[in-house]
Motif scaffolding. Sequence first.
Motif, PDB file in Angstrom:
ATOM      1  N   PHE A 104      33.540  48.933  30.942  1.00 33.81           N
ATOM      2  CA  PHE A 104      33.742  47.602  31.515  1.00 33.81           C
ATOM      3  C   PHE A 104      33.691  47.674  33.048  1.00 33.81           C
ATOM      4  O   PHE A 104      32.954  46.918  33.694  1.00 33.81           O
ATOM      5  CB  PHE A 104      35.105  47.076  31.022  1.00 33.81           C
ATOM      6  CG  PHE A 104      35.477  45.713  31.498  1.00 33.81           C
ATOM      7  CD1 PHE A 104      35.210  44.592  30.727  1.00 33.81           C
ATOM      8  CD2 PHE A 104      36.138  45.522  32.712  1.00 33.81           C
ATOM      9  CE1 PHE A 104      35.564  43.321  31.156  1.00 33.81           C
ATOM     10  CE2 PHE A 104      36.489  44.264  33.145  1.00 33.81           C
ATOM     11  CZ  PHE A 104      36.207  43.157  32.371  1.00 33.81           C
ATOM     12  N   GLU A 108      30.838  46.061  35.439  1.00 34.51           N
ATOM     13  CA  GLU A 108      31.170  45.045  36.453  1.00 34.51           C
ATOM     14  C   GLU A 108      30.709  45.503  37.838  1.00 34.51           C
ATOM     15  O   GLU A 108      30.254  44.679  38.645  1.00 34.51           O
ATOM     16  CB  GLU A 108      32.671  44.744  36.454  1.00 34.51           C
ATOM     17  CG  GLU A 108      33.198  44.090  35.189  1.00 34.51           C
ATOM     18  CD  GLU A 108      32.539  42.753  34.845  1.00 34.51           C
ATOM     19  OE1 GLU A 108      31.727  42.244  35.644  1.00 34.51           O
ATOM     20  OE2 GLU A 108      32.811  42.227  33.756  1.00 34.51           O
ATOM     21  N   HIS A 111      27.141  44.666  38.006  1.00 39.28           N
ATOM     22  CA  HIS A 111      26.924  43.221  38.183  1.00 39.28           C
ATOM     23  C   HIS A 111      27.128  42.826  39.646  1.00 39.28           C
ATOM     24  O   HIS A 111      26.354  42.059  40.211  1.00 39.28           O
ATOM     25  CB  HIS A 111      27.907  42.407  37.332  1.00 39.28           C
ATOM     26  CG  HIS A 111      27.829  42.701  35.866  1.00 39.28           C
ATOM     27  ND1 HIS A 111      28.819  42.351  34.981  1.00 39.28           N
ATOM     28  CD2 HIS A 111      26.874  43.317  35.136  1.00 39.28           C
ATOM     29  CE1 HIS A 111      28.481  42.739  33.763  1.00 39.28           C
ATOM     30  NE2 HIS A 111      27.298  43.330  33.833  1.00 39.28           N
ATOM     31  N   GLU A 157      35.162  34.866  32.174  1.00 37.19           N
ATOM     32  CA  GLU A 157      33.868  35.346  31.674  1.00 37.19           C
ATOM     33  C   GLU A 157      33.219  34.322  30.742  1.00 37.19           C
ATOM     34  O   GLU A 157      31.997  34.190  30.709  1.00 37.19           O
ATOM     35  CB  GLU A 157      34.053  36.700  30.987  1.00 37.19           C
ATOM     36  CG  GLU A 157      34.494  37.767  31.985  1.00 37.19           C
ATOM     37  CD  GLU A 157      34.347  39.200  31.485  1.00 37.19           C
ATOM     38  OE1 GLU A 157      34.524  39.426  30.283  1.00 37.19           O
ATOM     39  OE2 GLU A 157      34.057  40.070  32.323  1.00 37.19           O
ATOM     40  N   GLU A 188      27.958  40.665  29.283  1.00 37.38           N
ATOM     41  CA  GLU A 188      29.139  39.818  29.088  1.00 37.38           C
ATOM     42  C   GLU A 188      29.354  39.480  27.616  1.00 37.38           C
ATOM     43  O   GLU A 188      30.490  39.242  27.193  1.00 37.38           O
ATOM     44  CB  GLU A 188      29.023  38.537  29.922  1.00 37.38           C
ATOM     45  CG  GLU A 188      29.094  38.779  31.421  1.00 37.38           C
ATOM     46  CD  GLU A 188      30.379  39.474  31.840  1.00 37.38           C
ATOM     47  OE1 GLU A 188      31.470  39.038  31.440  1.00 37.38           O
ATOM     48  OE2 GLU A 188      30.291  40.490  32.560  1.00 37.38           O
ATOM     49  N   HIS A 191      31.654  42.023  26.689  1.00 41.65           N
ATOM     50  CA  HIS A 191      32.963  41.847  27.333  1.00 41.65           C
ATOM     51  C   HIS A 191      33.761  40.729  26.667  1.00 41.65           C
ATOM     52  O   HIS A 191      34.988  40.795  26.567  1.00 41.65           O
ATOM     53  CB  HIS A 191      32.791  41.536  28.822  1.00 41.65           C
ATOM     54  CG  HIS A 191      32.186  42.676  29.604  1.00 41.65           C
ATOM     55  ND1 HIS A 191      32.087  42.661  30.975  1.00 41.65           N
ATOM     56  CD2 HIS A 191      31.656  43.857  29.187  1.00 41.65           C
ATOM     57  CE1 HIS A 191      31.508  43.800  31.376  1.00 41.65           C
ATOM     58  NE2 HIS A 191      31.238  44.527  30.306  1.00 41.65           N
TER      59      HIS A 191
END
Length: 290
Positions: A104, A108, A111, A157, A188, A191
Amino acid sequence: METATVIEALNAASARQRRCVLPWPAAGEVAPESTWWTSPELVSLVGTPAWQACDLAARRRLSFYEAAAFFSMNVHNERRLIAGARERRARTADPAVAAYLDHFAREEDEHSAMFGEFCQRYAGRLYPDRSVAFASDVAAAAGEEDFVFFARVLLFEEIVDAFNVAMARDVRLPEIVRAIHRCHHRDEARHLVFGREMVQRLWTAHAPAWPAATRRALGAHLRAFVAATGRELCSADAYRDAGLAEPRALRALAAASPAAAARLNLAVARSAAFFAELGLPLAAAGEVSS
Ligand SMILES: [Fe+2]
Ligand SMILES: [Fe+2]
């Protein structure tokens, strides 16, 4: 499916996932007024007189700076997600959760690099963090702090993903913008599954011991968080860069508009159903303006 099995499947999927290769155009090829950069229906001023007063060039220019503002908002929020994920990674006793928190945080990070590159290359900067800090006094009961963290991650999210999904398939947008939304949605989607599993797991473990007042406070906190995220989608920085007069007044106007509330409620709909089943109803239409 058992929680451990779900998280193990997510770990395997993240381990298999390749990094996105993005088609960055040269900065000289990017002209804000030449096309749409945010789907026009999703621009924050839609539904206000200010949008009616803009000609096509002004609308497209705003859609460009709103794309930069949206990507910047993600960078700032992802910084908080990464810090929270690493902190929980250090103290979790569950090896599958620990492994997923590593994936995760890494995803991120990727991203943020992608969003930040768009902002730096084409808007010349990352917009400042405009999020509102929330008091931590909700974290009084056992398990509450982790529940609030994962619930807020899930809500944020979910809202962002609704925009990602809509804009990834919008053929009016340049390929680089669609690719960024598509790439973000790809990760995502995992996620969001993880977020629901963690929220459900924490709720099951702790909520039975929480008094009614704690549950009410949590519901109010999450409603306020959704409303604050809705206001963050209305960026005075973007209005200013787009050349619009009185950007702060425009922000108040946009955030208070029924159209903004409708967009937010649509974006948060899946999570709203999920939290309602837990017993924590989320924002009703109109709360975005509070
Ligand atoms: Fe992300
Ligand atoms: Fe994420």
